[in-house]
Structures are given as structure tokens and as C-alpha cells.
Design an enzyme around this catalytic site. Structure first.
Site, short mmCIF file in Angstrom:
data_model
loop_
_atom_site.label_atom_id
_atom_site.label_comp_id
_atom_site.label_asym_id
_atom_site.label_seq_id
_atom_site.Cartn_x
_atom_site.Cartn_y
_atom_site.Cartn_z
N SER A 219 0.90 -1.51 -0.07
CA SER A 219 0.52 0.00 0.18
C SER A 219 0.89 0.76 -0.04
O SER A 219 1.31 1.80 0.59
CB SER A 219 -0.92 0.28 1.23
OG SER A 219 -1.89 -1.45 1.08
N HIS B 233 -4.00 0.42 -4.65
CA HIS B 233 -3.07 -0.74 -5.60
C HIS B 233 -3.61 -0.74 -6.57
O HIS B 233 -4.99 -1.21 -7.41
CB HIS B 233 -4.06 -2.12 -5.05
CG HIS B 233 -3.37 -2.43 -3.45
ND1 HIS B 233 -2.02 -3.32 -2.61
CD2 HIS B 233 -3.74 -1.93 -2.41
CE1 HIS B 233 -2.11 -2.67 -1.65
NE2 HIS B 233 -3.35 -2.88 -1.33
N HIS C 77 -5.03 -9.56 -2.11
CA HIS C 77 -5.52 -9.44 -0.64
C HIS C 77 -6.17 -11.03 -0.24
O HIS C 77 -7.24 -10.67 -0.80
CB HIS C 77 -5.43 -8.65 0.28
CG HIS C 77 -4.46 -7.00 0.43
ND1 HIS C 77 -4.00 -6.10 -0.83
CD2 HIS C 77 -4.42 -6.56 0.90
CE1 HIS C 77 -3.43 -6.06 -0.87
NE2 HIS C 77 -3.07 -5.68 0.67
N TYR D 185 -8.82 -10.84 2.27
CA TYR D 185 -9.65 -9.50 2.36
C TYR D 185 -10.51 -9.10 1.13
O TYR D 185 -12.02 -9.01 1.48
CB TYR D 185 -9.79 -8.86 3.31
CG TYR D 185 -8.64 -7.69 2.52
CD1 TYR D 185 -8.90 -6.93 2.04
CD2 TYR D 185 -7.42 -7.51 3.61
CE1 TYR D 185 -8.33 -5.59 1.20
CE2 TYR D 185 -6.52 -6.35 2.63
CZ TYR D 185 -7.17 -5.64 1.89
OH TYR D 185 -6.62 -4.94 1.97
N GLU D 186 -10.28 -9.42 0.15
CA GLU D 186 -10.36 -9.34 -1.15
C GLU D 186 -11.41 -10.01 -1.73
O GLU D 186 -12.23 -9.70 -2.59
CB GLU D 186 -9.37 -8.90 -1.96
CG GLU D 186 -8.73 -7.12 -2.01
CD GLU D 186 -7.70 -7.10 -3.11
OE1 GLU D 186 -8.29 -6.83 -4.10
OE2 GLU D 186 -7.08 -7.38 -2.75
N ALA E 275 2.83 -2.52 4.54
CA ALA E 275 2.24 -1.32 5.29
C ALA E 275 1.72 -2.58 6.74
O ALA E 275 1.15 -3.28 6.66
CB ALA E 275 1.32 -0.78 5.12
N MET F 41 -2.45 -7.10 6.90
CA MET F 41 -3.28 -8.44 5.92
C MET F 41 -2.66 -8.61 5.19
O MET F 41 -3.38 -9.39 3.87
CB MET F 41 -4.25 -7.70 5.96
CG MET F 41 -4.99 -6.71 7.37
SD MET F 41 -5.98 -5.73 5.82
CE MET F 41 -6.65 -4.60 8.09
N SER F 42 -1.14 -8.82 4.85
CA SER F 42 -0.94 -9.05 3.41
C SER F 42 0.18 -9.97 3.73
O SER F 42 0.84 -10.75 5.05
CB SER F 42 -0.63 -8.20 2.87
OG SER F 42 0.44 -7.45 3.41
N ASN G 245 1.60 3.38 11.49
CA ASN G 245 0.66 3.45 12.61
C ASN G 245 0.71 2.80 13.65
O ASN G 245 1.45 1.53 13.37
CB ASN G 245 -0.99 3.48 12.03
CG ASN G 245 -1.34 1.50 11.43
OD1 ASN G 245 -1.19 1.77 10.87
ND2 ASN G 245 -2.02 0.90 12.56
N HIS H 293 -7.62 4.05 6.86
CA HIS H 293 -6.65 3.33 5.80
C HIS H 293 -6.43 4.80 4.63
O HIS H 293 -4.76 4.48 4.43
CB HIS H 293 -7.44 2.98 4.85
CG HIS H 293 -6.87 2.44 2.75
ND1 HIS H 293 -6.12 1.60 3.31
CD2 HIS H 293 -6.82 2.71 2.32
CE1 HIS H 293 -6.10 1.72 2.30
NE2 HIS H 293 -6.12 1.70 1.60
N1 HPA Z 1 -3.49 -3.34 11.34
C1 HPA Z 1 -3.56 -4.57 9.97
N2 HPA Z 1 -3.27 -4.38 8.57
C2 HPA Z 1 -2.47 -2.52 8.62
C3 HPA Z 1 -2.18 -1.76 10.39
C4 HPA Z 1 -3.02 -1.75 11.28
O1 HPA Z 1 -3.06 -1.53 11.53
N3 HPA Z 1 -1.94 -0.81 9.25
C5 HPA Z 1 -1.05 -0.75 8.03
N4 HPA Z 1 -1.55 -2.24 7.65
#
Ligand code: HPA
Length: 271
Positions: free
Chosen positions: A28, A59, A81, A83-84, A111, A209-210, A233, A245
Site C-alpha cells: 500500500s 493498489h 489480499h 480480504y478481497e 504497510a 493483512m498481507s 500507524n 486506511h
Molecule cells: N492493522 C492491520 N493491517 C495494517 C495496519 C494495522 O494497524 N496498518 C497497516 N496495515
């Protein structure tokens, strides 16, 4: 479904690949790296028969071929991903296309949210290990012996020699890097505060998540992996915060130059 071999053959017809050993998967907000490739040519995933399509904003969905110095590089700008709704086996297939194109080394960026108060947003974290908490695995189903064995070892998924080399390059470039364990969740929601506490206790340093499905498929077929997370973050609740996001994209963008410099120099110095 087209086989990985068929997809690789089609890509070879459309791109002037000679001897490519390194591929980069961009996470990302990290697509800036793609602009660095010289003499580049790209194919949108849509233009490649049988190749899956991406959907998340940030993406893109293109395969870029080009050079860093004398080294040929393939770059996946836009990843798949779970989740998609992508099947984990689809991700394995993408990795096997890379294998069939000659890839020996995969650099994966992502990320991720920090699970440690002492690892602030903006940090680059070399992945030294992972915890697969997604409940999914790209190797489920009949095993294709052409690519690897039924029960591959995963305890050396991120080889030390690649991390050590990356640390040396980071030092030379005066880019600060940390090392840690990537904790993969399925997503797409960000974590609860209780999950964040639990994942930290379980040994995770960053949550995302990847990456893990790609790494499992790559290790299975003998591709070496260097993984780098941009901490975008603090994970939810760690410092009384609520991640978004947008925030992850903005922070990834800020780190993009450092990440690109590190990856570029790493590729240049490959034997
Ligand atoms: N959690 C899950 N996936 C992420 C995060 C998060 O805080 N930040 C970037 N991808």
C-alpha cells in the site's frame, strides 16, 4: 484456469525478459519504487490472460519490467489480499508465475501497524519471522511437486544473509531499520484493542493483512524472501488511537523514498 507456466509464457511473449532473478511486490502506498526502474515496460494485469485482478485503492494492478543498473527486475505493483476474496491458491499461482519467469529472490514490502510502543510510525522493519494468524494457507489442496514438497519447512522463511545484507546497506545509506515479527490477520477490519494486546503477547511486532501467503508460496518453491514493513500507524488502541486506511497510505507515502532507496541499493549490490 491458466497454469502458472502458461501465464509465464504469455508474459515472456509480451515483455523482453532475458535473465530476471529479482521480483519486488509493492505494498500500500509504496508504488513510488516502480518509477525508479529504467527502460521500463509494463503490462496491466488485465492484459495478462488468467492473471487475477486487484481492487483496493492504492493498489494498481500492473506488472512492471525494467532495470536497476544492469539488473533486470520485475515489479508487481498491486497485490492480492485474502480480504478481497481472493483464494489463497490464487496468490500461490502468482508466485509460481514469478518462479516460472526465473525469479530467485523476492522482495516484499507492506504497510503494517506497530504492536510496540517503541516502534513508531515511519519505522522500516525488516521481517525476521511471521505468525500466520489468517487461518488460510496458499498450499492447501493437491501439492504440485514441480514447485515444492508437501510439508515445506518455514523456520527460515526470511534468510539471515539477506537481512544482514539489507542492514549493512541501510547503515551505508543512513536509513534506520528495525527487525521484527510480522503478525498476519485476515482483515479487512483493523484490530480490536484486545486483539492488539494479544498479538503483542504472542510475539508479533507489527500486524498486517498481507505478505504471509506470498512468503509461504515463495518458500515452498525455493524463492528467497526479503520482507520489509513500513510501520504506518500504531495498531488500534496501543496509544488510544483509531487507525484509518487514509493514514496508512499517507504514512507509507512518506516512507516511500527511504524504502525505494533501500530496495534499489539492495538490488544493485546483488551478486
Ligand atoms: N492493522 C492491520 N493491517 C495494517 C495496519 C494495522 O494497524 N496498518 C497497516 N496495515
Amino acid at each position: 484456469m491458466n497454469s502458472a507456466k502458461e501465464i509465464a509464457e504469455e508474459i515472456k511473449k509480451k515483455l523482453p525478459i532475458k535473465d530476471v532473478e529479482t521480483a519486488v511486490i509493492l505494498g500500500s502506498g509504496l508504488s513510488g519504487f516502480a518509477q525508479i526502474l529504467e527502460h521500463q515496460q509494463s503490462l496491466r494485469y488485465k492484459e495478462i490472460n488468467g492473471f487475477p485482478q486487484t481492487s483496493v485503492s492504492g493498489h494498481k494492478g500492473e506488472l512492471i519490467y525494467g532495470y536497476i543498473g544492469a539488473k533486470e527486475v520485475l515489479c508487481l505493483n498491486g497485490r492480492f489480499h485474502l480480504y478481497e476474496g481472493h483464494e489463497p491458491q490464487t496468490i500461490a499461482q502468482v508466485i509460481r508465475v514469478l518462479k516460472d519467469l526465473g525469479i530467485k529472490r523476492l522482495i516484499i514490502t507492506n504497510a503494517a501497524g506497530s504492536l510496540r510502543k517503541d516502534m513508531a510510525p515511519g519505522t522500516l522493519m525488516l521481517i525476521k519471522d511471521h505468525i500466520n494468524f489468517s487461518g488460510k494457507n496458499p498450499l492447501v489442496g493437491a501439492n504440485d511437486e514441480i514447485y515444492g514438497c508437501r510439508f515445506p519447512a518455514m523456520n527460515n522463511a526470511y534468510p539471515e544473509h539477506l537481512r544482514e545484507k539489507c542492514k549493512k546497506i541501510a547503515e551505508k545509506l543512513k536509513i534506520s531499520v528495525k527487525e521484527g515479527t510480522y503478525f498476519m490477520v485476515l482483515g479487512p477490519n483493523f484490530e480490536t484493542a484486545a486483539e492488539v494486546r494479544a498479538f503483542g503477547i504472542l510475539g508479533g511486532d507489527a500486524v498486517g493483512m498481507s505478505t504471509v501467503p506470498e512468503v509461504i508460496a515463495a518458500v515452498h518453491c525455493g524463492i528467497e524472501v526479503l520482507g520489509i514493513s513500513v510501520i504506518t500507524n500504531y495498531a488500534a488502541g496501543l496509544v488510544n488511537n483509531t487507525p484509518t486506511h487514509q493514514e496508512t497510505l499517507e504514512e507509507a507515502d512518506k516512507a516511500s523514498l527511504r524504502m525505494s532507496a533501500l530496495v534499489t541499493e539492495f538490488i544493485k549490490e546483488e551478486e
